[in-house]
Motif scaffolding. Structure first.
Motif, short mmCIF file in Angstrom:
data_model
loop_
_atom_site.label_atom_id
_atom_site.label_comp_id
_atom_site.label_asym_id
_atom_site.label_seq_id
_atom_site.Cartn_x
_atom_site.Cartn_y
_atom_site.Cartn_z
N GLN A 39 0.89 -1.32 -0.18
CA GLN A 39 -0.05 -0.11 -0.10
C GLN A 39 0.69 1.41 -0.10
N GLN A 40 1.85 1.18 0.79
CA GLN A 40 2.92 2.23 0.65
C GLN A 40 3.57 2.59 -0.74
N LYS A 41 3.93 1.61 -1.42
CA LYS A 41 4.25 1.74 -2.74
C LYS A 41 3.40 2.38 -3.50
N LEU A 42 2.26 1.87 -3.34
CA LEU A 42 0.96 2.38 -4.37
C LEU A 42 0.86 3.68 -4.08
N ALA A 43 0.76 4.13 -3.01
CA ALA A 43 0.55 5.66 -2.45
C ALA A 43 1.50 6.49 -3.03
N GLU A 44 2.96 6.07 -3.02
CA GLU A 44 4.11 6.87 -3.43
C GLU A 44 3.97 6.86 -4.89
N ASN A 62 -2.58 16.46 -7.62
CA ASN A 62 -3.83 16.67 -6.36
C ASN A 62 -4.18 15.37 -6.04
N VAL A 63 -3.61 15.16 -4.98
CA VAL A 63 -3.94 13.88 -4.07
C VAL A 63 -4.62 13.79 -2.74
N VAL A 64 -5.58 13.44 -2.48
CA VAL A 64 -6.35 13.50 -1.13
C VAL A 64 -6.21 11.83 -0.84
N VAL A 65 -5.80 11.66 0.59
CA VAL A 65 -5.74 10.43 0.98
C VAL A 65 -6.78 9.96 1.94
N VAL A 66 -7.51 9.02 1.91
CA VAL A 66 -8.68 8.26 2.78
C VAL A 66 -8.22 7.13 3.44
N ILE A 81 -1.91 5.67 11.98
CA ILE A 81 -0.88 5.32 10.56
C ILE A 81 -0.05 6.36 10.25
N ASP A 82 1.31 6.03 10.03
CA ASP A 82 2.26 6.97 9.44
C ASP A 82 2.13 6.88 7.96
N LEU A 83 1.87 7.74 7.06
CA LEU A 83 1.88 7.48 5.50
C LEU A 83 3.24 7.78 5.05
N GLY A 84 4.37 8.25 5.94
CA GLY A 84 5.53 8.38 5.36
C GLY A 84 5.89 9.84 4.71
N ASP A 85 6.94 10.04 4.93
CA ASP A 85 7.17 11.70 4.64
C ASP A 85 6.62 12.00 3.24
N HIS A 99 3.11 15.40 0.24
CA HIS A 99 2.64 15.61 -1.07
C HIS A 99 1.10 15.80 -1.19
N ALA A 100 0.38 15.14 -0.05
CA ALA A 100 -1.02 14.97 -0.22
C ALA A 100 -1.49 16.35 0.11
#
Length: 221
Positions: free
Chosen positions: A13-18, A26-30, A37-41, A46-47
């Motif tokens: 999931q992290q690789k997909l999000a990156e 233009n990215v919004v994370v749900v 949860i830490d999405l990483g820097d 970016h979000a």
């Protein structure tokens, strides 16, 4: 030792999000989860927005769509501390509170307890506190200074020390929701029970702190 070994997303999931962040401006994370949860820097920075939807049920998708469409202003506040993925937390089997939650955290949180953004903005002024027996009465003027109707969660935190025991950094002792139209101002009144303004000794006894008590009022810590 628990249902996950870190506070980061699963690697796939992290690789997909990156990858999405690399491909789209233009990215919004749900996030649909029930904890920190830490999405990483890379993703966090970016979000455009991060929505913590928790486990919203059958109408959760519709609620998120209405939120993204701007049909209402978000007003939720974090009921947990969002730690950084590399934050040094105590052992999973250590049940003491030291090093955990906003009350005893060591260092800075990624997103603190009580935090939450809105599509509008609020301003506070004329705060006052008056002791009345076993309660403290709080009054503060809150104004909606933005362009959209919104609900503000007025939060009161106490900070105190006591020579007889360990005390929390901060203690949430009052919260009240106040709905305001754009440009509207109102007075929020809260009554704080002295129970929340006491230190807890090793044997569980609640005592009045032998040092000063400071109260903080705002939309988050």
């Amino acid at each position: 030792c628990g249902d996950k070994k870190s506070l980061y997303l699963p690697k796939t999931q992290q690789k997909l999000a990156e990858a999405v962040c690399d491909a789209c401006e233009n990215v919004v994370v749900v996030l649909m989860c029930g904890s920190s949860i830490d999405l990483g820097d890379k993703v966090t920075n970016h979000a455009k927005a991060i929505i913590h939807a928790w486990y919203p049920g059958a109408l959760g998708g519709l609620a998120v769509a209405n939120l993204l469409a701007g049909n209402f202003s978000p007003c939720g506040k974090l009921p947990v501390t969002i730690y950084r993925g590399d934050h040094d937390l105590p052992d999973f089997e250590d049940y003491s509170m030291l090093g955990r939650t906003y009350r005893y955290i060591n260092g800075e949180a990624l997103f603190p307890f009580g935090y939450g953004l809105s599509y509008t903005s609020f301003a506070y002024e004329n705060a006052s506190a008056k002791a009345d027996g076993e309660t403290v009465k709080i009054s503060v003027d809150v104004a909606n200074t933005g362009a959209m109707k919104g609900v503000e969660k007025v939060q009161v935190y106490a900070s105190f020390t006591d020579s007889r025991t360990v005390t929390p950094h901060f203690q949430l002792c009052g919260i009240k929701a106040i709905e305001l139209d754009a440009g509207e101002k109102a007075t929020a009144e809260l009554e704080i029970d002295a129970y929340w303004l006491k230190a807890v000794t090793e044997d569980g006894t609640r005592v009045t702190p032998d040092e000063k008590i400071a109260l903080y009022i705002g939309g988050h810590q």
